[in-house]
Each structure stands twice: as C-alpha cells, then as structure tokens.
Design an enzyme around this catalytic site. Sequence first.
Site, PDB file in Angstrom:
ATOM      1  N   ASP A 151      -2.974  11.209 -13.858  1.00 48.88           N
ATOM      2  CA  ASP A 151      -1.411  10.895 -14.030  1.00 48.88           C
ATOM      3  C   ASP A 151      -0.833  12.336 -13.418  1.00 48.88           C
ATOM      4  O   ASP A 151       0.299  12.183 -12.778  1.00 48.88           O
ATOM      5  CB  ASP A 151      -0.841  10.985 -15.439  1.00 48.88           C
ATOM      6  CG  ASP A 151      -0.869   9.473 -15.998  1.00 48.88           C
ATOM      7  OD1 ASP A 151      -1.190   8.436 -15.302  1.00 48.88           O
ATOM      8  OD2 ASP A 151      -0.637   9.497 -17.144  1.00 48.88           O
TER       9      ASP A 151
ATOM     10  N   HIS B 174       0.215 -18.232  30.050  1.00 54.31           N
ATOM     11  CA  HIS B 174      -0.752 -17.205  29.519  1.00 54.31           C
ATOM     12  C   HIS B 174      -1.875 -17.029  30.440  1.00 54.31           C
ATOM     13  O   HIS B 174      -2.317 -15.680  30.652  1.00 54.31           O
ATOM     14  CB  HIS B 174      -1.295 -17.643  28.163  1.00 54.31           C
ATOM     15  CG  HIS B 174      -0.273 -17.543  26.927  1.00 54.31           C
ATOM     16  ND1 HIS B 174       0.682 -18.154  26.805  1.00 54.31           N
ATOM     17  CD2 HIS B 174      -0.742 -16.559  25.822  1.00 54.31           C
ATOM     18  CE1 HIS B 174       1.436 -17.498  25.719  1.00 54.31           C
ATOM     19  NE2 HIS B 174       0.399 -16.726  25.060  1.00 54.31           N
TER      20      HIS B 174
HETATM   21  N1  LIG Z   1       0.880   6.764 -16.248  1.00 55.35           N
HETATM   22  C1  LIG Z   1       2.229   6.640 -15.214  1.00 55.35           C
HETATM   23  C2  LIG Z   1       2.291   7.782 -14.358  1.00 55.35           C
HETATM   24  C3  LIG Z   1       2.726   9.041 -15.443  1.00 55.35           C
HETATM   25  C4  LIG Z   1       3.654   9.865 -14.904  1.00 55.35           C
HETATM   26  N2  LIG Z   1       3.903  10.930 -16.023  1.00 55.35           N
HETATM   27  C5  LIG Z   1       2.989  10.791 -16.849  1.00 55.35           C
HETATM   28  N3  LIG Z   1       2.301   9.593 -16.393  1.00 55.35           N
HETATM   29  C6  LIG Z   1       1.768   5.446 -14.653  1.00 55.35           C
HETATM   30  O1  LIG Z   1       0.874   5.383 -13.632  1.00 55.35           O
HETATM   31  O2  LIG Z   1       2.115   4.409 -14.647  1.00 55.35           O
HETATM   32 ZN   LIG Z   2       1.353   8.330 -17.898  1.00 56.63          ZN
END
Ligand SMILES: N[C@@H](Cc1c[nH]c[nH+]1)C(=O)O
Ligand SMILES: [Zn+2]
Length: 427
Positions: free
Chosen positions: A357, A416
């Site tokens: 993430d 063509h």
């Molecule tokens: N888990 C999230 C992304 C994310 C942003 N901040 C924390 N997590 C997603 O990919 O859906």
């Molecule tokens: Zn997340």
Amino acid sequence: MNTIIENPPEAEWKELIKRPVINALNLTETVSEIINTVKQQGDFAVKDYSLKFHGFAPDELWVTEDDIKKSSQLISKNLQKAILLAKKNIEKFHRQQLLKTKKIETTTGVSCWRKSVAIENVGLYIPGGSAPLFSTLLMLAIPAKLAGCKNILVTTPANAGGNVDPAILYVAKILGIKNIYKAGGAQAIAAMAYGTQTVNKVDKIFGPGNQYVTEAKRIVNIDRVAIDMLAGPSELAVYADDTCIPGFIAADLLSQAEHGGDSQVVLVAVNKQIIEKIILEIHAQLPSLPRKEIVENSFLNRRFLVIEKVEDAFDFLNQYAPEHLIIASEHADVLAEKVINAGSVFLGNYSPESAGDYASGTNHSLPTNGTAVTQSGVSVDSFVKKITFQKLTPEGLNNIGEAVEYMASAEGLMAHKNAVTIRKNKQ
Ligand SMILES: N[C@@H](Cc1c[nH]c[nH+]1)C(=O)O
Ligand SMILES: [Zn+2]
Ligand SMILES: NC(=O)C1=CN([C@@H]2O[C@H](COP(=O)(O)OP(=O)(O)OC[C@H]3O[C@@H](n4cnc5c(N)ncnc54)[C@H](O)[C@@H]3O)[C@@H](O)[C@H]2O)C=CC1
C-alpha cells in the site's frame, strides 16, 4: 461475525465470491446531475458542490505554489523521510516498466517496431473523503512522470478547513506537480473530463474513490474520456495454512477492513483451528483501533472459509480474483505458482499488504470486484499508448508484396492489391 463456512461445495462458490452489494439507488441519477451541472457552470458548480458536501467553498480551486512550498513545514521530518523512501522504491520498480523500442526485421527489408508514447494530458483523483490518501498520489504520479506525461493535474477534496492535506501537497512538491485543484467526488471527475474555467480538460482520468467517484468515471468514460479502471471498494483475500502466524493475519484483515464499510476481507484456511486462532487475535486487536466502527461494518461482509484441499483453496481464490492476495504460509513461493487471478500478491508471513500500500515499490491502484481476471493494476503502461511503426524498402515490398496481393484479392479488395502493385511496377 464469527461464522465459519466449512468446505463449501463448488456449487456454492458463485454466491460466496460475490462482492457486497452497494446501495446504488439513484446513484446514476445523482451523479449525472452533478456532471451536467459542472459541464454547464464550470468552477461555480464545483465550488457549490464543495459547499454542499464539505461545508466549505474555496475562493479559488487552484492550490497556490506557495501552499505547496509550505507543505514541508506542516508535516514531520519522519513522515517526509518515509515518503522519500516510498518514492525511491516506487520509482525503482516502475522505471523497469519503461518499454525499450526494438526494431524487428520480420522479412528482409521489412522493419517493424513499437514505441511507447505518453498520453499528454492526465488527471489524477486523490481520495480525501474519509482519509487523505497521499500514498495514492505517489502511486499515480510516479508512473505518470516516468512515462513522460506532459500535463499532470490533480484533484482532491479539501478538508473542513478548506485546505488540501499537507502530506498530499508535500508529495506534489517532491514530484514537481504544480496543478492541484480543491475538488472532490463526481464534480472533480466532471471538471477533469470536460474542463472548467480553471481546470484543463484531460484525456485520461486515474485514481480510486468512493461510489460517486467511480460512477462519475463510468459515465464520463461513455463520453470517450479514458479511465484507468473502475476501482471499487478495497478487498483482501488471505490464504492461510498451519505455518501462518494468526496475529499477523488478524492485523492484515483489520488493515483492509478499516478502508471503508464496503471493503471486503476473505480468509481461506486449510483447517478450522487456524481461523479460530485468527478470530481470537482479531478480538484482541480490534478494540484499540480508531476506525473500529468502519471495521465492524466491513466485517459484516467478511467471509471466513475452511477449504481443506490446497488445490480447491486456490481454485476458489482464483475465482474470487482478489485485488490483494496474501499467501500466509512458509511455502508461499511454491504456492504462488497457483495464482492465476489477483491484482497484487504478498508472499509469506512477513509481507503485509500495508507494505505494498505504501512503500515496497508495487502499485496500490489495483483491479477490484473480480476484474483481476482480465485486468492489471496501474503501471507505466497505463500512461502510454504503444504506437507501431514499419518501414519497407523496395526489396522488402518485393518480398511480401505478392502475399499481400493474393490476400487482398481473396478478400475482394482490389484497391488494397493495387497499393502494392503500383509500387512494384515502379521498381
Ligand atoms: N489498500 C488500498 C490502498 C491504500 C492507500 N492507503 C492505504 N491503503 C487499496 O489498494 O485499495
Ligand atoms: Zn490499504
Ligand atoms: N481500489 C483501489 O485501488 C483503492 C480504493 N480506495 C477506495 O477509495 C475510497 C475513498 O472514498 P472516500 O474516502 O469517501 O473519498 P473520496 O474522495 O472518494 O470521496 C469524497 C467525495 O465524495 C462526494 N460525496 C460524498 N457524499 C456524497 C453524496 N451524498 N452525494 C454526492 N457526492 C458525495 C463528495 O464530493 C466528496 O468530495 C474508499 O472506498 C477506498 O476503499 C482507496 C485507495 C485505493
């Protein structure tokens, strides 16, 4: 919240892989109205909707350079260091995705190649309703910059004080992004899709968001504005065997559930005891979480399943096609070979989804709602189109000309055929 489904027959899987139903009542109507109003009234409508949904209408949508500059003073040095580390890893991972142009001679005198050319005008939506996701700006702007997009603009809702979150501005600062607009929801998507007095129209819109944002992207896409994907609520599936660490999995499930009441977590374990241990850990960890209520709502949609046979477990997970898949096992490297459908996969006991993430380097804008069966997450590819080129020498045309003439004749397309014949006759 403690129901465990044991070895469901395959006939029931279809029901089990269904995502929670979002109450879409009037969503299309509501969002279409917002889009049409922005189309007609531009900035005025965007500000008006900010007042309606945030209780604040900014005088100017554009965030000044001075505000961007000042952002470093508003966030801690530790957060700055963390963001810089994430930036380094995301850049390193995405840089490898740049396509090198390679000319191929298919027949002597016939050269073909494919070149990546950046989409010039892109708009990035950064969610900011329930939490300002500055990490999403890293995930979208870094590949956009690497791809070479000329104009990158950002829309994000301002907070109750009328300011954009300073961490979002700090990310913009270190990436050299100057065009940020205080606009959220469907009105932001409409502003980027059609342009307003201050927001330039873009060719492609990126970024996740809530159901209003997603519905707006769906609607403007019909109007030929490209979009990255229809990113639904976040989801996580975990595969766990006896070598997993239950406390870690509990933390992972909670981490994804805290995104929103509509997030979904799925746990597939090879026996019931593993799930029972994880549930105990969830009960221990949940009370101290500030977003406890959101988690509890999300957990109404959770699925905890026992599927004893490894092959069956992965068949189920592949049918579910999760946005994120954690393989919580010491044998994760081998098990990873069984994954056919997933957005991003986290292997072993020390690879939490949170790492992806934020900072491992992979992208967190990923396909949800089962679309991982055919789609990939955002990457440098999402910001380019690949144009093919070819050059034939007279010798090359001679080498393939007859084949083209025969094929054109067979399709009954004499013009063509003539486009080749006329050239051959000139030689
Ligand atoms: N888990 C999230 C992304 C994310 C942003 N901040 C924390 N997590 C997603 O990919 O859906
Ligand atoms: Zn997340
Ligand atoms: N799939 C993915 O890759 C990712 C998905 N997400 C998801 O993004 C979402 C973010 O959602 P939010 O926090 O809500 O922020 P958001 O920024 O998407 O939405 C906030 C906006 O919603 C609009 N809105 C709110 N109530 C409305 C109403 N009644 N009518 C019309 N418009 C209304 C407002 O304009 C407001 O500005 C979460 O569901 C999260 O799971 C987040 C990161 C990655």
